[in-house]
Design a protein around this motif. Structure first.
Motif, short mmCIF file in Angstrom:
data_model
loop_
_atom_site.label_atom_id
_atom_site.label_comp_id
_atom_site.label_asym_id
_atom_site.label_seq_id
_atom_site.Cartn_x
_atom_site.Cartn_y
_atom_site.Cartn_z
N LEU A 231 41.86 21.93 43.51
CA LEU A 231 41.49 23.17 42.82
C LEU A 231 40.46 23.89 43.65
CD1 LEU A 231 41.12 21.74 39.21
CD2 LEU A 231 42.70 23.57 39.85
N THR A 232 40.56 25.23 43.74
CA THR A 232 39.57 25.99 44.47
C THR A 232 38.35 26.32 43.62
OG1 THR A 232 40.67 28.07 43.89
CG2 THR A 232 41.30 27.04 45.98
N GLU A 233 38.47 26.22 42.30
CA GLU A 233 37.35 26.43 41.39
C GLU A 233 37.46 25.43 40.25
OE1 GLU A 233 34.84 28.38 41.81
OE2 GLU A 233 35.55 29.63 43.46
N LEU A 236 35.76 28.40 35.35
CA LEU A 236 36.25 29.78 35.31
C LEU A 236 35.76 30.49 34.06
CD1 LEU A 236 40.01 29.39 36.39
CD2 LEU A 236 38.07 30.05 37.82
N GLU A 240 38.99 35.10 35.17
CA GLU A 240 38.82 34.68 36.56
C GLU A 240 40.01 33.82 36.99
OE1 GLU A 240 33.99 34.64 37.28
OE2 GLU A 240 35.02 32.75 36.88
N GLU A 241 40.20 33.72 38.32
CA GLU A 241 41.36 33.02 38.86
C GLU A 241 40.97 31.90 39.80
OE1 GLU A 241 43.70 36.02 40.74
OE2 GLU A 241 44.39 36.92 38.85
N ALA A 242 41.87 30.94 39.94
CA ALA A 242 41.70 29.85 40.90
C ALA A 242 43.07 29.52 41.47
CB ALA A 242 41.09 28.63 40.22
N ARG A 243 43.07 28.83 42.59
CA ARG A 243 44.32 28.36 43.19
C ARG A 243 44.43 26.86 42.99
NH1 ARG A 243 44.03 30.22 49.23
NH2 ARG A 243 46.27 29.75 49.33
#
Length: 299
Positions: A231-233, A236, A240-243
């Motif tokens: 996970l990039t974050e 959240l 908000e977004e994450a990859r």
């Protein structure tokens, strides 16, 4: 710092996902093409799934008086054994699934597979139809995948896809936009990277409310046999977004979308019920610490 966090998350999950692999593999039966009948155990009561590897089903032939129902959908065929129902004055007084074997013929990649299905008191089964004679090894990807130890190979794969680069020999496929929605978040499959032994799934996560993410939420959800998840974050705020990156074995996924959703809810419930003491114990698990100190993989 963000980049290191992604890779550390991957290392953490390499160990924790291994037990999940064995559970999934127990219900995945692989059937190679043959001119003779193949005998396969299936669930008497649950819906069984058959997958046509790298193709779609054509003709499906079976005798309807054999108390069986088969529905096909692209690469999937779903098999259900039908009960014999006894009624009296329009009231069901008995329902029995007979235990005789059922013969079915399925066309997969222009070849006919002859299966003899054996009813058993077991959970739903997933059956993979494949033909080694038509498989094509990706030599360049195979060389890349075998050039380093497993953990370092996984990290190198994640490094490349994080930078939107194809790992050596891998093939990228853009996925059609099909959102998977939950109350807390929304998942959008973006693309896959396919090598010889491994496949990488990339998802975009959008928070529908403030949420704290945990990689364990996705172990049984996003792919077949997950080997690593990044996970990039981890935190959240709404919108908000994450990859999300998932490295898995490069075999067709034996888990349907609906099953994935149920697994996700179970994973989320397990995490919510986990107290702080247990979480602290997990954090200091010696096996996990051993992975974290392997910092040479981050270079």
């Amino acid at each position: 710092m963000l980049y290191n966090k992604v890779l550390l998350s991957t290392l953490f999950l390499v160990a924790s996902s291994l037990s999940a692999n064995s559970i999934i593999d127990n219900n995945l039966k692989k059937i190679e093409h043959s001119l003779s009948f193949k005998f396969v155990d299936v669930s008497k009561t649950d819906v069984n799934r058959i997958i046509c590897e790298n193709g779609e089903f054509g003709k499906v032939v079976y005798s309807k008086d054999k108390e069986i129902s088969i529905q096909k959908d692209g690469e999937n065929a779903f098999i259900k054994l039908l009960p014999v129902i006894t009624r009296s004055n329009n009231v069901v007084i008995d329902s029995v699934i007979n235990e005789f074997n059922r013969d079915v013929y399925l066309e997969c990649n222009q070849k006919i597979y002859s299966l003899n299905l054996i009813p058993k008191d077991i959970s739903a089964q997933t059956i993979l139809l494949f033909d080694d004679g038509t498989r094509k090894n990706n030599i360049k990807a195979k060389r890349f995948e075998q050039s380093n130890p497993f953990e370092k190979t996984v990290i190198n794969i994640i490094k490349d896809v994080y930078k939107e680069k194809e790992p050596d020999g891998y093939i990228t496929k853009i996925l059609p936009p099909k959102y998977i929605k939950f109350n807390e978040l929304e998942l959008l499959p973006i693309k896959t990277y396919t090598g010889n032994d491994y496949m990488i799934y990339e998802y975009k996560i959008t928070a529908l409310e403030n949420i704290e993410l945990d990689e364990k939420m996705f172990i049984n959800f996003v792919a077949n046999n997950p080997l690593a998840i990044s996970l990039t974050e981890l935190n959240l705020q709404k919108n908000e977004e994450a990859r999300l990156f998932v490295v898995s074995n490069a075999t067709p996924d034996p888990i349907t979308i609906e099953e994935k959703k149920q697994n996700f809810f179970r994973s989320l419930e397990d995490l919510n019920n986990k107290d702080e003491k247990e979480a602290l114990k997990d954090k200091h698990n010696p096996k996990i610490e051993e992975l974290f100190v392997s910092e040479e993989f981050l270079k």
